[in-house]
Enzyme design. Structure first.
Site, PDB file in Angstrom:
ATOM      1  N   CYS A 186       0.891  -1.163   0.000  1.00 54.67           N
ATOM      2  CA  CYS A 186       0.000   0.000   0.000  1.00 54.67           C
ATOM      3  C   CYS A 186       0.922   1.203   0.000  1.00 54.67           C
ATOM      4  O   CYS A 186       1.494   1.549   1.035  1.00 54.67           O
ATOM      5  CB  CYS A 186      -0.897   0.002   1.230  1.00 54.67           C
ATOM      6  SG  CYS A 186      -1.851   1.529   1.388  1.00 54.67           S
TER       7      CYS A 186
ATOM      8  N   CYS B  59      -0.659   4.323   2.193  1.00 51.64           N
ATOM      9  CA  CYS B  59      -0.758   4.241   3.661  1.00 51.64           C
ATOM     10  C   CYS B  59      -0.292   2.856   4.112  1.00 51.64           C
ATOM     11  O   CYS B  59       0.907   2.578   4.003  1.00 51.64           O
ATOM     12  CB  CYS B  59      -2.151   4.615   4.168  1.00 51.64           C
ATOM     13  SG  CYS B  59      -3.570   3.872   3.347  1.00 51.64           S
ATOM     14  N   SER B  60      -1.201   2.005   4.590  1.00 52.74           N
ATOM     15  CA  SER B  60      -0.743   0.719   5.123  1.00 52.74           C
ATOM     16  C   SER B  60      -1.838  -0.342   5.009  1.00 52.74           C
ATOM     17  O   SER B  60      -1.952  -1.213   5.860  1.00 52.74           O
ATOM     18  CB  SER B  60      -0.332   0.879   6.590  1.00 52.74           C
ATOM     19  OG  SER B  60      -1.400   1.460   7.326  1.00 52.74           O
ATOM     20  N   CYS B  61      -2.652  -0.279   3.957  1.00 55.22           N
ATOM     21  CA  CYS B  61      -3.776  -1.208   3.801  1.00 55.22           C
ATOM     22  C   CYS B  61      -3.272  -2.654   3.748  1.00 55.22           C
ATOM     23  O   CYS B  61      -2.280  -2.950   3.072  1.00 55.22           O
ATOM     24  CB  CYS B  61      -4.547  -0.875   2.524  1.00 55.22           C
ATOM     25  SG  CYS B  61      -5.266   0.776   2.570  1.00 55.22           S
TER      26      CYS B  61
END
Lengths: 207, 222
Positions: A110, A113-115
């Protein structure tokens, strides 16, 4: 066009600079206002520390390796089966399962962000959320994979999935050779977290 | 015109550290996650606006803050922006009086249900799909929010103006560029679009691809 006013106003600067104290201050304020229940926080932490993690994804992968009908259904319409297995939930509402083959290696990131598919893999590891992984794996996936000890043969293509929406991707690693006689339970132990992100392979039996 | 979080393809970040792989490296990381999830359950913002709050951090803060420091800073900013907590309360480190939202507080016995209940983003009322699997499409350039100047978008800069092929149709999904600014869900068809690595970076092995999930309004027929 409206402008984004919040650009000029950062209330977080009012909090203490030390991170642990920042968290404590927010927890204290919200608790005093009746907005959070500290026991609920303990429950959330226990869930992601002890109950939900890569062991869930490993069960899905081992079952796909073992059961051709399940595999086919997971590749075409995974959500009903995941719900049945109890692997539905926050950050895993819309799963797509992608399979590694002798021709294609898949890897998930991702960049924005940090999906990450929480119900199947838990909370992402630090490196997954790092600037280095986010910035580089889309541009030079082979070099990044080599930093994980994974050297892809020339001729095998890399497909990087950048999780830019609410779709979450799980990689199904190739089933290792020499596992033909193994039970589903035995196979689960070969499926590592990194192999389901795409930064690793499934373990060889006996490794 | 991009923001600091939009780092795909950036040079200079050094090697990845696979050993940094604890679920929670520090106790306060776990607490930060839990406070954020519990505060989110108050329903005063959505996933897109919470992402945007992290993206609004000043570039120097975004770069120096660790992951959960970003979460904490963005949570503090959201709480004030949405009128849940006052600046005075933040500065004092104490809450003054019970909030009128207190009835919505997530209770311990509801946690399992909330986490396993999820929050689907598929919507049936999205506009009609313009594209099918196999169609060639070109992305918007520059990558920008067309509704709010400097606003939230999920089209990374590295894929702006690139041409790729639709590989999956995900159906109608909540549109972050609108929802992130409380302008409505404005659902649009969402597609997985595959780009040849060479088309994005000018180099890369034959056959290597990067696939992104992109909303219909980011795309034009190629």
């Amino acid at each position: 066009m409206p402008h984004d006013h919040s650009d000029h106003d950062h209330p977080h600067a009012l909090l203490p600079p030390e991170p642990a104290l920042r968290v404590k201050a927010l927890e204290t304020i919200l608790t005093e206002k009746g907005l959070i229940d500290p026991a609920a926080l303990d429950e959330i932490i226990d869930t992601y520390q002890n109950k939900i993690g890569p062991q869930n994804g490993a069960r899905v992968v081992a079952k796909m390796w073992s059961d051709p009908a399940f595999r086919a259904a997971m590749l075409s319409d995974p959500m009903p089966l995941l719900e049945e297995m109890g692997f539905y939930g926050r950050q895993g509402e819309h799963m797509v399962i992608v399979e590694n083959t002798p021709e294609v290696h898949n890897v998930v990131v991702c960049t924005l962000c940090s999906c990450y598919p929480w119900p199947l893999l838990g909370i992402p590891p630090g490196w997954y959320k790092s600037d280095a992984y986010r910035s580089r794996v889309v541009r030079e996936p082979r070099k990044v994979l080599a930093e994980f000890g994974l050297d892809l043969p020339e001729g095998k293509s890399v497909r990087v999935w950048d999780s830019t929406a609410e779709i979450r991707y799980l990689v199904v690693p190739e089933r290792p050779e020499g596992t033909e006689g193994m039970s589903e339970e035995e196979l689960v132990a070969l499926v590592t977290r990194d192999s389901m992100i795409g930064t690793g392979l499934a373990q060889e039996p006996g490794a | 015109m991009s923001r600091v979080h939009d780092m795909g393809g950036r040079f200079g970040d050094g090697a990845v550290t696979p050993g940094d792989d604890a679920t929670f490296a520090e106790d306060w990381h776990a607490r930060a996650l839990a406070v954020t999830l519990a505060a989110g359950a108050l329903g005063q913002w959505n996933i897109d606006s919470s992402r945007h709050a992290r993206e609004l951090l000043a570039p120097k803060d975004y770069s120096r803050f660790s992951y959960y420091e970003k979460w904490m800073a963005a949570l503090a900013d959201l709480l004030v922006e949405r009128g849940v907590v006052s600046r005075e309360e933040l500065a004092a480190g104490h809450g003054t009086g019970r909030s009128e939202l207190a009835g919505r507080a997530l209770q311990a016995d509801k946690v399992a249900g909330v986490l396993s209940g999820g929050s689907p983003y598929v919507r049936e009322d999205a506009e009609a799909a313009r594209f099918r699997v196999g169609d060639r499409v070109t992305t918007r350039r520059p990558a920008r929010n067309a509704l709010v100047d400097g606003g939230h978008t999920r089209l990374p800069s590295y894929a702006a103006g690139a041409t790729g092929t639709i590989v999956l149709c995900h159906g109608g999904h909540v549109f972050p560029d609108s929802n992130g600014h409380y302008l409505g869900e404005a659902a649009q068809p969402l597609y997985a679009v595959a780009f040849a690595a060479r088309d994005l970076w000018g180099e890369g092995a034959e056959g290597d691809e990067v696939v992104l999930d992109l909303w219909q309004s980011y795309l034009e027929p190629a």
